[in-house]
Design an enzyme around this catalytic site. Sequence first.
Site, PDB file in Angstrom:
ATOM      1  N   ASN A  76       0.839  -1.201   0.000  1.00 32.26           N
ATOM      2  CA  ASN A  76       0.000   0.000   0.000  1.00 32.26           C
ATOM      3  C   ASN A  76       0.878   1.256   0.000  1.00 32.26           C
ATOM      4  OD1 ASN A  76      -1.566   2.261   1.241  1.00 32.26           O
ATOM      5  ND2 ASN A  76      -3.183   0.725   1.360  1.00 32.26           N
ATOM      6  N   HIS A 105      -3.407   0.569  -3.475  1.00 33.85           N
ATOM      7  CA  HIS A 105      -3.493  -0.466  -2.459  1.00 33.85           C
ATOM      8  C   HIS A 105      -2.466  -1.547  -2.823  1.00 33.85           C
ATOM      9  CE1 HIS A 105      -7.832   0.263  -0.706  1.00 33.85           C
ATOM     10  NE2 HIS A 105      -7.034   1.307  -0.570  1.00 33.85           N
ATOM     11  N   GLU A 153      -2.661  -4.713  -3.552  1.00 34.88           N
ATOM     12  CA  GLU A 153      -2.974  -5.584  -4.685  1.00 34.88           C
ATOM     13  C   GLU A 153      -2.823  -4.826  -6.007  1.00 34.88           C
ATOM     14  OE1 GLU A 153      -4.732  -4.917  -1.992  1.00 34.88           O
ATOM     15  OE2 GLU A 153      -5.802  -6.671  -1.226  1.00 34.88           O
ATOM     16  N   SER A 191      -7.751  -8.907   3.911  1.00 36.35           N
ATOM     17  CA  SER A 191      -8.919  -9.129   3.054  1.00 36.35           C
ATOM     18  C   SER A 191      -9.101  -7.972   2.065  1.00 36.35           C
ATOM     19  CB  SER A 191     -10.146  -9.247   3.964  1.00 36.35           C
ATOM     20  OG  SER A 191     -11.307  -9.520   3.234  1.00 36.35           O
ATOM     21  N   CYS A 199     -10.305  -5.045  -0.325  1.00 38.10           N
ATOM     22  CA  CYS A 199     -11.416  -4.083  -0.411  1.00 38.10           C
ATOM     23  C   CYS A 199     -12.174  -4.271  -1.725  1.00 38.10           C
ATOM     24  CB  CYS A 199     -10.879  -2.651  -0.329  1.00 38.10           C
ATOM     25  SG  CYS A 199     -10.213  -2.043  -1.907  1.00 38.10           S
ATOM     26  N   ASP A 257      -8.142   5.066   4.140  1.00 41.70           N
ATOM     27  CA  ASP A 257      -7.827   4.053   3.127  1.00 41.70           C
ATOM     28  C   ASP A 257      -9.018   3.198   2.760  1.00 41.70           C
ATOM     29  OD1 ASP A 257      -5.483   3.166   1.589  1.00 41.70           O
ATOM     30  OD2 ASP A 257      -5.910   1.221   2.490  1.00 41.70           O
TER      31      ASP A 257
END
Lengths: 152, 152
Positions: free
Chosen positions: A45, A56, A58, A83, A85, A148
Amino acid sequence: MTSNTETSGLQAAFEEAKAGYEEGGIPIGSVILTADGEILGRGHNLRIQKSSPTLHAEIAALEQAGRQKAEIYRNATLYTTLSPCSMCTGAILLYKIPRVVIGENSNFRGDEDLLRARGVQVTVLDDEECKQLMRRFIQEKPEEWNEDIGET
Amino acid sequence: MTSNTETSGLQAAFEEAKAGYEEGGIPIGSVILTADGEILGRGHNLRIQKSSPTLHAEIAALEQAGRQKAEIYRNATLYTTLSPCSMCTGAILLYKIPRVVIGENSNFRGDEDLLRARGVQVTVLDDEECKQLMRRFIQEKPEEWNEDIGET
């Protein structure tokens, strides 16, 4: 997929999360592994470091992987310490990444149910190190964390 | 919201799409307007220009807007020349942007139904200019387009 691969994939994602924390950032990390277990992309992130609302972990890992053909994504596994978003869930769905391994979902639970409903294999490892690092950050910088996830 | 605002918001998004086309990129543009009708962020798809798999128009517009507080997003309207893919849909949901105005959804239909199911007000303007520019690009560079939606 063996449990060893899952563990080493998550370990690499956790290294990213720690690197983010050491930079003063939000400690969430992600790696994408190819079908052969090679790292296609990795990242963490970058909201604070790059003043970015979309990098982020990912998304940063997808960016680092660069432009890839559909078949690469469709045989990949995405690891993330937390987990995903809604945005990162959507990115996984866009590229039809079939497997997602999540470090933990107790500090935040994203759109896992949508992933499952669309046929993605989701594994939650409930990893203690991931939980502790994230919990520590949320306690230290609650405003940045809430920003975030679109909450403040 | 008046129809004039919708038209000028889409016009700004279309200018972004044209700028992208002139750069040799995928001609999709997006702008985010505040509650007062000011432009919070604007951008266009940068897959080709920046070799980026995640800088879709909507993501580029969010990036250009930079870090914002939740209440700003929750009173904003996002305009995009083309129906948003799963990733951009997820970004809209993450930041709880309540209104999305779409130029057209005949060249591609993204996750509009998910937006609606989650309470986002979605308007499709079926704009002829947006349709023509996108159709032209898809005919000229079908591989780049299919890569952008995870299909090749």
